[in-house]
Design a protein around this motif. Structure first.
Motif, short mmCIF file in Angstrom:
data_model
loop_
_atom_site.label_atom_id
_atom_site.label_comp_id
_atom_site.label_asym_id
_atom_site.label_seq_id
_atom_site.Cartn_x
_atom_site.Cartn_y
_atom_site.Cartn_z
N ASP A 6 0.83 -1.20 0.00
CA ASP A 6 0.00 0.00 0.00
C ASP A 6 0.87 1.25 0.00
O ASP A 6 0.64 2.17 -0.77
CB ASP A 6 -0.92 0.00 1.23
CG ASP A 6 -1.90 1.14 1.20
OD1 ASP A 6 -2.84 1.08 0.38
OD2 ASP A 6 -1.72 2.10 1.98
N HIS A 7 1.87 1.28 0.88
CA HIS A 7 2.77 2.42 0.95
C HIS A 7 4.01 2.08 1.76
O HIS A 7 4.05 1.05 2.43
CB HIS A 7 2.08 3.66 1.53
CG HIS A 7 1.62 3.50 2.95
ND1 HIS A 7 0.36 3.03 3.29
CD2 HIS A 7 2.26 3.72 4.13
CE1 HIS A 7 0.25 2.99 4.60
NE2 HIS A 7 1.40 3.40 5.14
N ILE A 8 4.98 2.97 1.69
CA ILE A 8 6.17 2.91 2.53
C ILE A 8 6.08 4.09 3.48
O ILE A 8 5.82 5.21 3.05
CB ILE A 8 7.44 2.99 1.68
CG1 ILE A 8 7.53 1.77 0.76
CG2 ILE A 8 8.68 3.11 2.56
CD1 ILE A 8 8.60 1.88 -0.30
N GLY A 9 6.27 3.83 4.77
CA GLY A 9 6.20 4.88 5.77
C GLY A 9 7.57 5.48 6.03
O GLY A 9 8.55 4.76 6.21
N LEU A 10 7.64 6.80 6.05
CA LEU A 10 8.86 7.55 6.31
C LEU A 10 8.62 8.40 7.55
O LEU A 10 7.70 9.21 7.58
CB LEU A 10 9.19 8.43 5.11
CG LEU A 10 10.40 9.34 5.22
CD1 LEU A 10 11.67 8.50 5.24
CD2 LEU A 10 10.42 10.30 4.05
N SER A 47 3.03 8.64 -6.80
CA SER A 47 3.49 8.65 -8.18
C SER A 47 2.89 7.37 -8.77
O SER A 47 2.43 6.52 -8.01
CB SER A 47 5.02 8.66 -8.27
OG SER A 47 5.55 7.43 -7.83
N PRO A 48 2.88 7.23 -10.07
CA PRO A 48 2.32 5.99 -10.62
C PRO A 48 3.03 4.77 -10.04
O PRO A 48 4.24 4.64 -10.14
CB PRO A 48 2.56 6.12 -12.12
CG PRO A 48 2.59 7.61 -12.35
CD PRO A 48 3.28 8.17 -11.12
N GLY A 49 2.28 3.93 -9.37
CA GLY A 49 2.82 2.69 -8.83
C GLY A 49 3.52 2.79 -7.49
O GLY A 49 4.05 1.80 -7.00
#
Length: 147
Positions: A6-10, A47-49
């Protein structure tokens, strides 16, 4: 079942300072929110993807605030979208992950439910499981799109 990343957390205490660098990577701000259960604010960049969630402490006693104090800013977690959060949480717990949440809680986005788990060895990995109550489409680029 895991549907994908789903996402990468920063983690950072300076989300505004991170913004120009995410823009240089071709990412655009898509939405933001507050995860009250964790005492954090979250800004999502698309961003795309790809999606990056910039996580910042909103409360002094937040877990991300403690993380920043001990480790500094950087990669915080990997979030996987799942189709059955309670079942996937149980499977990962049985497989050796330590659940940080007894029950799933509301995430930073509308219709988002999350639960965090930790795998100390061999990876030192914080994982977020994410489930959305409504369907979403990765290419739409709208405010509630997680990818």
């Amino acid at each position: 079942m895991i549907l994908g990343i789903d996402h990468i957390g920063l983690a950072t205490d300076d989300p505004g300072g991170v913004a120009p660098f995410l823009a240089l990577l071709g990412m655009n701000p898509s939405d933001s929110g507050h995860a009250a259960a964790y005492g954090v604010t979250c800004d999502f960049w698309q961003s795309p993807g790809a999606c990056v969630e910039v996580v910042s402490p909103a409360a002094e006693d937040s877990a991300v605030g403690k993380y920043l104090t001990s480790r500094g800013p950087g990669l915080y977690h990997l979030a996987f979208e799942v189709d059955d959060l309670p079942a996937d949480l149980a499977v990962l717990r049985a497989g050796g992950f330590v659940a940080l949440d007894d029950q799933p809680v509301a995430g930073a986005r509308d219709a988002m439910t999350v639960a965090f788990l930790y795998l100390r060895k061999p990876a030192g990995l914080l994982v977020e499981l994410v489930q959305y109550a409504t369907a979403h489409h990765p290419e739409a680029g709208a405010a509630h799109v997680p990818h």
